[in-house]
Write a protein that holds these residues in place. Structure first.
Motif, mmCIF file in Angstrom:
data_model
loop_
_atom_site.group_PDB
_atom_site.id
_atom_site.type_symbol
_atom_site.label_atom_id
_atom_site.label_comp_id
_atom_site.label_asym_id
_atom_site.label_seq_id
_atom_site.Cartn_x
_atom_site.Cartn_y
_atom_site.Cartn_z
ATOM 1 N N ALA A 32 1.395 -2.860 -10.570
ATOM 2 C CA ALA A 32 0.797 -2.075 -9.476
ATOM 3 C C ALA A 32 0.894 -2.820 -8.146
ATOM 4 N N GLY A 33 1.429 -2.114 -7.146
ATOM 5 C CA GLY A 33 1.589 -2.673 -5.810
ATOM 6 C C GLY A 33 2.950 -3.282 -5.560
ATOM 7 N N ASP A 34 3.723 -3.532 -6.618
ATOM 8 C CA ASP A 34 5.066 -4.093 -6.465
ATOM 9 C C ASP A 34 6.073 -2.989 -6.161
ATOM 10 N N VAL A 35 7.164 -3.382 -5.527
ATOM 11 C CA VAL A 35 8.259 -2.455 -5.203
ATOM 12 C C VAL A 35 9.536 -2.985 -5.838
ATOM 13 N N GLU A 69 0.839 -1.198 0.000
ATOM 14 C CA GLU A 69 0.000 0.000 0.000
ATOM 15 C C GLU A 69 0.875 1.250 0.000
ATOM 16 N N GLN A 70 0.376 2.330 -0.572
ATOM 17 C CA GLN A 70 1.162 3.548 -0.723
ATOM 18 C C GLN A 70 1.630 4.111 0.611
ATOM 19 N N ALA A 74 11.180 2.026 -5.488
ATOM 20 C CA ALA A 74 9.993 2.566 -6.145
ATOM 21 C C ALA A 74 8.789 1.648 -5.973
ATOM 22 N N LEU A 75 7.632 2.274 -5.831
ATOM 23 C CA LEU A 75 6.342 1.597 -5.749
ATOM 24 C C LEU A 75 5.591 1.830 -7.054
ATOM 25 N N ILE A 76 5.214 0.758 -7.722
ATOM 26 C CA ILE A 76 4.445 0.882 -8.960
ATOM 27 C C ILE A 76 3.004 1.247 -8.607
ATOM 28 N N LEU A 77 2.518 2.342 -9.195
ATOM 29 C CA LEU A 77 1.146 2.796 -8.960
ATOM 30 C C LEU A 77 0.195 2.268 -10.028
ATOM 31 N N ALA A 78 0.668 2.206 -11.270
ATOM 32 C CA ALA A 78 -0.158 1.741 -12.385
ATOM 33 C C ALA A 78 0.757 1.317 -13.517
ATOM 34 N N GLY A 79 0.281 0.398 -14.341
ATOM 35 C CA GLY A 79 1.045 -0.036 -15.497
ATOM 36 C C GLY A 79 2.063 -1.103 -15.155
ATOM 37 N N GLU A 80 3.118 -1.145 -15.973
ATOM 38 C CA GLU A 80 4.106 -2.223 -15.865
ATOM 39 C C GLU A 80 5.479 -1.721 -16.297
ATOM 40 N N ILE A 81 6.504 -2.149 -15.568
ATOM 41 C CA ILE A 81 7.893 -1.857 -15.924
ATOM 42 C C ILE A 81 8.679 -3.158 -15.864
ATOM 43 N N ARG A 82 9.575 -3.303 -16.826
ATOM 44 C CA ARG A 82 10.497 -4.437 -16.833
ATOM 45 C C ARG A 82 11.894 -3.873 -16.603
ATOM 46 N N ILE A 83 12.551 -4.383 -15.567
ATOM 47 C CA ILE A 83 13.915 -3.960 -15.246
ATOM 48 C C ILE A 83 14.862 -5.078 -15.683
ATOM 49 N N HIS A 84 15.798 -4.731 -16.528
ATOM 50 C CA HIS A 84 16.803 -5.670 -17.029
ATOM 51 C C HIS A 84 18.097 -5.352 -16.277
ATOM 52 N N ALA A 85 18.512 -6.207 -15.341
ATOM 53 C CA ALA A 85 19.718 -5.958 -14.548
ATOM 54 C C ALA A 85 20.327 -7.286 -14.117
ATOM 55 N N GLY A 86 21.646 -7.330 -14.090
ATOM 56 C CA GLY A 86 22.328 -8.519 -13.616
ATOM 57 C C GLY A 86 21.984 -9.779 -14.371
ATOM 58 N N GLY A 87 21.694 -9.643 -15.661
ATOM 59 C CA GLY A 87 21.374 -10.811 -16.467
ATOM 60 C C GLY A 87 19.957 -11.331 -16.278
ATOM 61 N N GLY A 146 2.113 1.987 -20.304
ATOM 62 C CA GLY A 146 3.166 2.777 -19.686
ATOM 63 C C GLY A 146 3.295 2.374 -18.229
ATOM 64 N N VAL A 147 3.863 3.275 -17.425
ATOM 65 C CA VAL A 147 3.998 2.996 -15.993
ATOM 66 C C VAL A 147 4.022 4.317 -15.232
ATOM 67 N N ASP A 148 3.439 4.286 -14.053
ATOM 68 C CA ASP A 148 3.523 5.383 -13.097
ATOM 69 C C ASP A 148 4.040 4.791 -11.797
ATOM 70 N N TYR A 149 5.032 5.480 -11.195
ATOM 71 C CA TYR A 149 5.557 4.976 -9.934
ATOM 72 C C TYR A 149 6.069 6.115 -9.067
ATOM 73 N N LEU A 150 6.156 5.829 -7.759
ATOM 74 C CA LEU A 150 6.770 6.740 -6.797
ATOM 75 C C LEU A 150 8.184 6.230 -6.554
ATOM 76 N N SER A 151 9.168 7.115 -6.685
ATOM 77 C CA SER A 151 10.566 6.722 -6.524
ATOM 78 C C SER A 151 11.209 7.510 -5.392
#
Length: 88
Positions: free
Chosen positions: A60-63, A2-3, A40-53, A80-85
């Motif tokens: 939404a709801g993931d950190v 939760e936020q 960061a907390l994802i508020l809406a949408g989706e992000i893919r992080i490519h790191a460390g192979g 797209g994505v919206d997040y708090l960082s």
């Protein structure tokens, strides 16, 4: 998460006041690193992080957490994505 719980965690861990970030649908950022640690907390949408192979998908709801100077690239879902960082 939760936020309010996320905001409380940032404060307890010494992060600066979070900023809201918006990324456009189906966009991406090439390989880069930040001069700060980020949580960061994802508020809406989706992000893919490519790191460390690995590729991790956050919705939404993931950190996600990135260490200072951690090389990574990002790509965003069809909404797209919206997040708090929080940064420190």
């Amino acid at each position: 998460m939760e936020q309010q719980a996320f905001l409380d965690t940032l404060k307890a861990e010494g992060y600066a006041e979070p900023v809201r970030v918006h990324r456009e649908p189906n966009g991406s950022l090439a390989d880069h690193a930040h001069p700060f640690e980020a949580k960061a907390l994802i508020l809406a949408g989706e992000i893919r992080i490519h790191a460390g192979g690995e590729i991790k998908i956050y919705r939404a709801g993931d950190v996600f957490h990135l260490r200072r100077a951690e090389p990574h690239r990002e790509s965003y879902g069809p909404e797209g994505v919206d997040y708090l960082s929080g940064r420190r």
